[in-house]
Design an enzyme around this catalytic site. Structure first.
Site, mmCIF file in Angstrom:
data_model
loop_
_atom_site.group_PDB
_atom_site.id
_atom_site.type_symbol
_atom_site.label_atom_id
_atom_site.label_comp_id
_atom_site.label_asym_id
_atom_site.label_seq_id
_atom_site.Cartn_x
_atom_site.Cartn_y
_atom_site.Cartn_z
ATOM 1 N N ARG A 92 -56.614 57.446 63.203
ATOM 2 C CA ARG A 92 -57.310 56.334 63.915
ATOM 3 C C ARG A 92 -58.013 55.408 63.009
ATOM 4 O O ARG A 92 -58.637 56.018 62.023
ATOM 5 C CB ARG A 92 -58.277 57.089 64.978
ATOM 6 C CG ARG A 92 -57.828 57.559 65.892
ATOM 7 C CD ARG A 92 -58.723 58.414 66.913
ATOM 8 N NE ARG A 92 -59.393 59.430 66.046
ATOM 9 C CZ ARG A 92 -60.498 60.293 66.608
ATOM 10 N NH1 ARG A 92 -60.722 60.243 67.935
ATOM 11 N NH2 ARG A 92 -61.249 61.188 65.792
ATOM 12 N N ASP A 105 -65.742 57.536 72.439
ATOM 13 C CA ASP A 105 -65.885 56.919 71.019
ATOM 14 C C ASP A 105 -64.300 56.588 70.631
ATOM 15 O O ASP A 105 -64.275 56.274 69.344
ATOM 16 C CB ASP A 105 -66.558 57.764 70.148
ATOM 17 C CG ASP A 105 -66.137 59.265 70.012
ATOM 18 O OD1 ASP A 105 -64.726 59.494 70.218
ATOM 19 O OD2 ASP A 105 -66.846 60.130 69.772
ATOM 20 N N GLU A 149 -67.222 65.406 74.068
ATOM 21 C CA GLU A 149 -65.883 65.591 74.185
ATOM 22 C C GLU A 149 -65.193 65.671 75.778
ATOM 23 O O GLU A 149 -65.814 66.250 76.678
ATOM 24 C CB GLU A 149 -65.102 67.000 73.770
ATOM 25 C CG GLU A 149 -65.422 66.979 72.168
ATOM 26 C CD GLU A 149 -64.493 65.846 71.316
ATOM 27 O OE1 GLU A 149 -63.640 65.279 71.762
ATOM 28 O OE2 GLU A 149 -64.890 65.530 70.250
ATOM 29 N N ASP A 182 -70.893 60.098 67.549
ATOM 30 C CA ASP A 182 -69.955 61.036 68.203
ATOM 31 C C ASP A 182 -70.394 61.401 69.625
ATOM 32 O O ASP A 182 -71.654 61.409 69.946
ATOM 33 C CB ASP A 182 -70.127 62.436 67.478
ATOM 34 C CG ASP A 182 -68.836 63.469 67.988
ATOM 35 O OD1 ASP A 182 -68.050 63.096 68.238
ATOM 36 O OD2 ASP A 182 -69.450 64.677 67.678
ATOM 37 N N THR A 183 -69.474 60.896 70.656
ATOM 38 C CA THR A 183 -69.869 61.178 71.967
ATOM 39 C C THR A 183 -69.327 62.541 72.395
ATOM 40 O O THR A 183 -68.496 63.153 71.674
ATOM 41 C CB THR A 183 -69.197 60.113 72.917
ATOM 42 O OG1 THR A 183 -67.629 60.316 73.078
ATOM 43 C CG2 THR A 183 -69.533 58.765 72.630
ATOM 44 N N ARG A 226 -61.603 54.694 66.282
ATOM 45 C CA ARG A 226 -62.597 55.308 66.503
ATOM 46 C C ARG A 226 -63.848 54.763 66.122
ATOM 47 O O ARG A 226 -63.866 54.057 64.954
ATOM 48 C CB ARG A 226 -62.315 56.646 65.630
ATOM 49 C CG ARG A 226 -63.491 57.766 65.381
ATOM 50 C CD ARG A 226 -63.862 58.375 66.951
ATOM 51 N NE ARG A 226 -64.452 59.529 66.846
ATOM 52 C CZ ARG A 226 -65.870 59.594 66.326
ATOM 53 N NH1 ARG A 226 -66.522 58.576 66.452
ATOM 54 N NH2 ARG A 226 -66.496 60.777 66.289
#
Length: 161
Positions: free
Chosen positions: A105, A38, A62, A59-60, A54
């Site tokens: 970001r 992401d 980590e 949310d991908t 971002r």
């Protein structure tokens, strides 16, 4: 599975068509490096400065967080995003205003080849929804796509706890 893909594509195209004239600023960005599923680095058209971006609404897992281990399906999400946007010029649009996160970001929606990457990552089970009050533009579509991916056990919904 075919029904899921057809329904997902219909939802995405409906969303694109109903949001084309929303007066949000669109900028062209040359993607130079995908950091994870992401986040990426890119250069806005007309500049030479490399900035971080971002993807909003998702949310991908980590893969590069300094305080976390590599999570299930994080590598797949990174590879998918890399294959779809790295070394390409993409369109980025912001939510209601040009927001940045705590890490500096740019918070954006990304379109490449008429496909909204934020929605595609959800559709293929490569990300979970992450909605804040200022990025609700895609919240309905993201919620619907995530529910479909969960029901069909796609991607991380199949392989991760």
């Amino acid at each position: 599975m075919l029904f899921f893909l057809l329904l997902s594509n219909l939802v995405i195209w409906f969303f694109v068509l109903t949001h084309l004239n929303n007066n949000n600023t669109i900028e062209l960005v040359k993607v130079v490096k995908v950091i994870d599923g992401d986040t990426f680095e890119g250069i806005k058209k007309g500049t030479t400065k490399v900035e971080r971006f971002r993807l909003l609404g998702i949310d991908t897992p980590e893969s590069v967080h300094p305080d976390k281990k590599v999570e299930c399906y994080s590598i797949e999400a990174k590879i998918w995003l890399k294959n779809n946007i790295e070394d390409k010029i993409v369109e980025v649009s912001y939510s209601n205003k040009n927001e940045k996160d705590l890490y500096g970001r740019n918070l954006v929606y990304v379109t490449s080849k008429n496909r909204i990457m934020n929605l595609e990552l959800i559709k293929y089970g490569l990300a979970k929804k992450l909605i804040w009050e200022f990025n609700e533009r895609y919240s309905k579509e993201i919620t619907e796509l995530e529910l479909s991916a969960k029901q069909e056990k796609v991607g991380l919904w199949k392989f991760c706890d």
